[in-house]
Design an enzyme around this catalytic site. Structure first.
Site, mmCIF file in Angstrom:
data_model
loop_
_atom_site.group_PDB
_atom_site.id
_atom_site.type_symbol
_atom_site.label_atom_id
_atom_site.label_comp_id
_atom_site.label_asym_id
_atom_site.label_seq_id
_atom_site.Cartn_x
_atom_site.Cartn_y
_atom_site.Cartn_z
ATOM 1 N N LYS A 52 53.038 13.734 -22.686
ATOM 2 C CA LYS A 52 52.321 15.009 -22.818
ATOM 3 C C LYS A 52 52.128 15.583 -21.418
ATOM 4 O O LYS A 52 51.814 14.831 -20.478
ATOM 5 C CB LYS A 52 50.973 14.772 -23.512
ATOM 6 C CG LYS A 52 50.181 16.052 -23.793
ATOM 7 C CD LYS A 52 48.880 15.782 -24.536
ATOM 8 C CE LYS A 52 48.117 17.051 -24.851
ATOM 9 N NZ LYS A 52 46.851 16.802 -25.587
ATOM 10 N N SER B 132 46.030 19.580 -29.836
ATOM 11 C CA SER B 132 46.797 20.147 -28.745
ATOM 12 C C SER B 132 48.082 19.400 -28.417
ATOM 13 O O SER B 132 48.936 19.946 -27.718
ATOM 14 C CB SER B 132 45.928 20.198 -27.487
ATOM 15 O OG SER B 132 45.594 18.890 -27.058
ATOM 16 N N SER C 60 43.168 15.921 -31.060
ATOM 17 C CA SER C 60 44.477 16.382 -30.578
ATOM 18 C C SER C 60 45.628 15.396 -30.670
ATOM 19 O O SER C 60 46.772 15.793 -30.458
ATOM 20 C CB SER C 60 44.357 16.861 -29.136
ATOM 21 O OG SER C 60 43.895 18.175 -29.126
#
Ligand code: GLN
Length: 454
Positions: A59, A134, A158
């Site tokens: 990420k 997210s 997330s």
């Protein structure tokens, strides 16, 4: 198959699909292939572990030396990290291959990936739907088989919510288990990194790499290392599954409720029993979170001032003007909304009414779970009240967007571990996630519970 061949295949697939899905912000084939060759040398010399040579997507919130680390923001669109996050160091040390940096909501604020400066990610099951957020880029990359595994971070859901919406597995560990060093801070008392992959077994192997004490994170826990895969095969006879009365209410869509009920029926067949438990303060968790998370974010994001790194406005009159313009131009609308809310609830005269009050309620939410775990081993429910919604459907209505995390947020407030695993499909053939919550440090148990179902 060698790591070089495997990495080459995933890179080829990523290159072909990324134009449509937008899962990656950065792909750097040369660096990935160089890591793969080094992994092949490690394997040849007999030093390989289970994930040596395996591509893992990171990420874009994790600092990665020599790579762009944008956090989905214009503010960091020029930031090449001079150091690796703890998690990245760990994967490098065992010879995993960084296959690219995944797209995300700006500074991890969002539930749909639509707040990213780099544009939304598409849900690979249906490109008119959001992937969740997210960590939507990581979820999409794994679901579309652009990467076998990815990292995510979870402040209010997330990891779990995008895992649910993309039909993969994701685990948010107990707060403090995975070091936050080098992970761009959103709300430090809630943020936790964790693994995202196809199966619970893969999550266990990844958690074995990611978990462990790190002196550079003051909230890192000093514990004996464990093998999170040790209990995967244990039968579930006698497992007590807690079903919170407050979860199966009218707000939840029928299709999601049905998929979760089917999953629970499977658990009965595996020898588990269910008990009704109560989490009476569940309804407080979203409002409490939206006081505490913005408060912490407003403080954490004050470091982005255009001085030492990150975006700086090209033209300004003086120092103050430089700060103002750099922040006005560098941050997107949702990030600004959070900074304003956070500054407000922390300001003199409102601090007691909002921030202190929210801290007290946070404790009540945590106590609910402590009571519930006296009667059960794990708690189950839906990860998200609906399947993936359409792109554009909620982005102009922040409250609707915030309610996407109604089931996941309480777990972060309590610091507990939570995971989402695929549990069939709901409306429009879109995936449903089953949420499994365990007591502190029950990761091995939760992975066992997930693996037996998978
Ligand atoms: N959707 C939540 C938010 O926008 C949670 C995000 C997260 O877990 N990083 O704050």
């Amino acid at each position: 198959i060698s790591s070089t061949e495997l990495t080459g295949e995933f890179l080829k697939r990523s290159r072909a699909l990324n134009a449509d899905y937008n899962a990656f912000i950065t792909i750097d084939e040369e660096t990935s292939l160089a890591q793969a060759r080094a992994a092949d040398a490690m394997i040849a010399s007999g030093q390989a572990g289970p994930l040596t040579g395996i591509p893992v997507a990171q990420k874009d919130i994790f600092c990665t030396k020599g790579w762009l680390t944008t956090c989905g923001s214009k503010m960091l669109s020029n930031f090449v990290s001079p150091y690796d996050a703890h998690v990245v160091e760990r994967f490098n040390a065992i010879g995993a291959v960084n296959i690219g940096k995944t797209n995300m909501d700006e500074f991890a604020m969002g539930s749909s990936n639509e707040t990213s400066f780099y544009g939304p990610v598409k849900n690979p099951w249906d490109i008119t739907a959001v992937p969740g957020g997210s960590s939507g880029g990581s979820a999409c990359a794994v679901a579309a088989r652009m990467a076998p595994a990815a990292t995510g971070t979870d402040t209010g859901g997330s990891i779990r919510q995008p895992a649910a919406l993309c039909g993969i597995s994701g685990l948010k560990p107990t707060y403090g288990l995975v070091s936050r060093y080098g992970m761009v801070a959103f709300a430090s008392s809630l943020d936790q990194g964790g693994p995202m992959a196809k199966s619970a077994e893969d999550l266990a192997l990844m958690l074995n790499v990611m978990a462990g004490f790190d002196a550079r994170d003051s909230t890192s826990l000093m514990r004996e290392p464990e093998d999170y895969a040790r209990d995967l095969e244990r039968p579930l006879e006698g497992l007590r599954i807690g079903l919170p009365r407050e979860y199966f209410v009218k707000e939840i869509n029928d299709d999601v409720a049905r998929a979760v009920e089917n999953a629970i029926a499977e658990y009965h067949k595996l020898g588990a029993e269910t008990v009704e438990v109560s989490l009476p303060n569940t309804k407080l968790s979203v409002p409490v979170y939206y006081v505490l998370a913005p408060a912490e974010a407003s403080s954490n994001l004050s470091r982005f001032d255009g001085v030492r790194y990150g975006y700086r406005a090209p033209e300004y009159a003086d120092l103050n003007d430089m700060y103002c313009k750099s922040r006005a131009q560098g941050f997107g609308a949702e990030v600004k909304r959070r900074i304003l809310i956070g500054t407000y609830v922390l300001s003199h005269g409102y601090y007691d009414a909002y921030y202190v009050q929210a801290q007290k309620l946070r404790r009540l939410v945590a106590q609910d779970f402590a009571e519930a775990f006296k009667q059960c081993d794990v708690i189950m429910g839906p990860t998200s009240p609906t399947v993936a919604f359409d792109l554009g459907e909620r982005i102009s209505d922040p409250v609707q967007m915030y309610l996407s995390d109604a089931y996941t947020i309480a777990v972060n407030l309590a610091g507990l571990p939570g995971m989402s695993i695929p549990a069939g499909f709901g409306n429009k053939g879109r995936p449903v996630g089953l949420h499994i919550v365990g007591n502190y440090f029950a990761e091995a148990k939760m992975l066992n519970v997930a693996h037996q179902y998978q």
